[in-house]
Enzyme design. Sequence first.
Site, short mmCIF file in Angstrom:
data_model
loop_
_atom_site.label_atom_id
_atom_site.label_comp_id
_atom_site.label_asym_id
_atom_site.label_seq_id
_atom_site.Cartn_x
_atom_site.Cartn_y
_atom_site.Cartn_z
N ASP A 1 -7.82 -5.49 -0.16
CA ASP A 1 -8.40 -6.19 -1.41
C ASP A 1 -8.11 -7.61 -1.28
O ASP A 1 -8.39 -8.66 -2.00
CB ASP A 1 -7.64 -5.79 -2.71
CG ASP A 1 -8.30 -4.36 -2.95
OD1 ASP A 1 -7.48 -3.35 -3.36
OD2 ASP A 1 -9.46 -4.16 -2.99
N HIS B 1 0.91 -1.03 -0.01
CA HIS B 1 0.05 0.11 0.11
C HIS B 1 0.91 1.19 -0.07
O HIS B 1 1.90 1.18 0.68
CB HIS B 1 -0.91 0.12 1.26
CG HIS B 1 -2.12 0.89 1.08
ND1 HIS B 1 -2.17 2.35 1.32
CD2 HIS B 1 -3.42 0.74 0.54
CE1 HIS B 1 -3.35 2.79 1.01
NE2 HIS B 1 -4.15 1.76 0.86
C1 SDX Z 1 -6.16 0.00 -3.00
O1 SDX Z 1 -4.30 4.73 -2.12
C2 SDX Z 1 -5.28 3.87 -1.51
O2 SDX Z 1 -5.70 4.34 -0.36
C3 SDX Z 1 -5.77 2.77 -2.26
C4 SDX Z 1 -7.06 1.72 -1.50
C5 SDX Z 1 -8.29 2.61 -1.21
O3 SDX Z 1 -8.92 2.18 -0.37
O4 SDX Z 1 -8.50 3.65 -2.36
O5 SDX Z 1 -6.46 1.62 -0.12
C6 SDX Z 1 -7.16 0.60 -2.36
O6 SDX Z 1 -5.97 0.50 -4.18
C7 SDX Z 1 -5.40 -0.96 -2.46
C8 SDX Z 1 -4.20 -1.46 -3.24
C9 SDX Z 1 -4.71 -2.57 -4.10
N1 SDX Z 1 -3.53 -2.79 -5.03
C10 SDX Z 1 -2.91 -4.08 -4.99
O7 SDX Z 1 -3.11 -4.83 -4.03
C11 SDX Z 1 -1.82 -4.41 -6.02
C12 SDX Z 1 -0.45 -4.72 -5.67
N2 SDX Z 1 0.16 -3.88 -4.79
C13 SDX Z 1 0.81 -2.90 -5.41
O8 SDX Z 1 1.09 -2.81 -6.80
C14 SDX Z 1 1.53 -1.74 -4.54
O9 SDX Z 1 1.77 -2.07 -3.26
C15 SDX Z 1 0.76 -0.69 -4.55
C16 SDX Z 1 0.12 -0.06 -6.06
C17 SDX Z 1 -0.65 -0.68 -3.73
C18 SDX Z 1 1.54 0.60 -4.01
O10 SDX Z 1 2.53 0.86 -4.81
P1 SDX Z 1 3.47 2.25 -4.51
O11 SDX Z 1 3.52 2.72 -3.24
O12 SDX Z 1 3.75 2.77 -5.86
O13 SDX Z 1 4.85 1.31 -4.24
P2 SDX Z 1 5.97 0.72 -5.53
O14 SDX Z 1 5.07 0.04 -6.58
O15 SDX Z 1 6.74 1.98 -5.77
O16 SDX Z 1 6.55 -0.44 -4.61
C19 SDX Z 1 7.45 -0.07 -3.73
C20 SDX Z 1 8.38 -1.37 -3.74
C21 SDX Z 1 9.08 -1.90 -5.00
O17 SDX Z 1 10.15 -2.54 -4.81
P3 SDX Z 1 11.37 -1.88 -5.12
O18 SDX Z 1 11.65 -1.55 -6.61
O19 SDX Z 1 11.64 -0.80 -4.31
O20 SDX Z 1 12.62 -3.06 -4.45
O21 SDX Z 1 7.67 -2.46 -3.11
C22 SDX Z 1 7.74 -3.42 -4.20
C23 SDX Z 1 7.81 -2.82 -5.55
O22 SDX Z 1 8.60 -3.89 -6.38
N3 SDX Z 1 6.08 -3.91 -4.08
C24 SDX Z 1 5.87 -5.30 -4.28
C25 SDX Z 1 4.30 -5.16 -3.97
N4 SDX Z 1 4.00 -3.86 -3.80
C26 SDX Z 1 4.96 -3.10 -3.84
N5 SDX Z 1 6.23 -6.33 -4.70
C27 SDX Z 1 5.58 -7.34 -4.53
N6 SDX Z 1 4.25 -7.44 -4.63
C28 SDX Z 1 3.41 -6.37 -4.18
N7 SDX Z 1 2.11 -6.42 -4.23
#
Ligand code: SDX
Length: 444
Positions: A378, A321
């Site tokens: 989710d 998140h």
């Molecule tokens: C919702 O914003 C809100 O409040 C949203 C929400 C709401 O109520 O409106 O809470 C609802 O959208 C919840 C999130 C649902 N999405 C997912 O579950 C999809 C999987 N999660 C990710 O794609 C990610 O965690 C996000 C999109 C939720 C957040 O992305 P960020 O903050 O932009 O983080 P990032 O993509 O820059 O990742 C930071 C690091 C990266 O690694 P590094 O390159 O720094 O080494 O964390 C890793 C990412 O690769 N990472 C993950 C991961 N999420 C982040 N690695 C594996 N699996 C994951 N799920």
Amino acid sequence: MFPQTASAHSPLPRTEDGNATLTIGEQSCELPIRRGTEGAPAIDITNLRSRTGYLSFDNGYANTASCESQITYIDGEKGILRYRGIPIEDFESRPNFIEVSWLLLFGRLPNREEYTAFSRELVAHADIDESMKNLFAGFPRTAPPMAILSAMINALSCFHQEFYELDDPSQFEKAAAQIISKVRTLAAFAFRRSNGLPYIYPDRRLPYVVNFLHMMFSNTYEQHLCHDAVADALSLFLILHADHEQNCSTSTVRMVGSSGANLFASCAAGVCALWGPLHGGANVAVIQMLEKMRDGSITPEEYVRLAKDKDSDVRLMGFGHRVYKTFDPRAKMLQRMCDRVLTTLGVTDPLLDLARKLEEIALTDSYFIDHNLYPNVDFYSGIILKAAGIPVNMFTVLFAMGRLPGWIAHWKEQNERPESRIARPHQLYTGNPKTPYVAAEGAR
Ligand code: SDX
């Protein structure tokens, strides 16, 4: 702009708390620091460009407060989520989505008269204009429900042009009630259409969630019976999705609304933003991920390995998140609700067992620990929707149904603020320098 509605909070006094000094080469300037009632303070860069010639740069707005708001507070480090100051855990034992919707819209819990009046509006306005059925008929049966929902919320406004201008607070409440009530009918009709089923009309005698399930699953000869545990679970599901401060879809609603676009157009845009798999679409992706494991296509251990592998584009859906760096409190409540619903219904779901195993593996893995990746809203929500009989392609539609009161509350809050202005960010241009036009040989 709105006059301040009687029940809205007057803006809390903003405390300016000294300055931050920005030094660029020989140049320094003082930028005011602003503090809210809770959470991180902010450096006010409203005049940064005019005073320094510089822009700020913040990819994905991860470090940017786009507005002041009094609706929802999140502490991502402590896993806190409060609606108008009330911890969401307080809604768990007696979930009432209508009451929480009013709370988000008007800043406090409704008294009996206000609650009764709002409920009456919702009951009275569940029907949609009969001619909208022609619009549903125009969609292919394979049309994604989120595409239909966004289109039909905009189409709805064509039948309610009296709500294009909402300067009168009583008009706003009517418009909010119309959208929150009718979204169920639009969603259910989209489902019925794509399954070639006759439309089932709203039944005024049924409470909010039960009426929705009635429109989804009743037949012309038999009414759908909804178990109380399912009704409570869905009410809590809608409450937990009702608002989440400046998430992608809410920021979209604010962005669209900042141009003066009407409430329906702004909410329709919010539906489109929510559709993305990184946002509201994740609840579908979680179930698809768990089903792959259930069907033996991949083991949880293998999936976790792929999610950690930078060369794979696999993510552990339902994990991570932008704000929560610990457990999303909603995930905990939804996990408890999964247990309650499945136990009460006397059903088991192998996907829940797989979700638990996946959580156990991830939360003991240094990659997820080091990246602060925990289950988000989710991760468990889809299991509750499955237990209610909702098809997977409707999961994000239900997320939108829940989020509508939050979108509407933010649209209202922004329109009430005299300091609100059209959202128009700058960019850091990295394209061509001035380049002469040279027509291609023989182009003319
Ligand atoms: C919702 O914003 C809100 O409040 C949203 C929400 C709401 O109520 O409106 O809470 C609802 O959208 C919840 C999130 C649902 N999405 C997912 O579950 C999809 C999987 N999660 C990710 O794609 C990610 O965690 C996000 C999109 C939720 C957040 O992305 P960020 O903050 O932009 O983080 P990032 O993509 O820059 O990742 C930071 C690091 C990266 O690694 P590094 O390159 O720094 O080494 O964390 C890793 C990412 O690769 N990472 C993950 C991961 N999420 C982040 N690695 C594996 N699996 C994951 N799920």
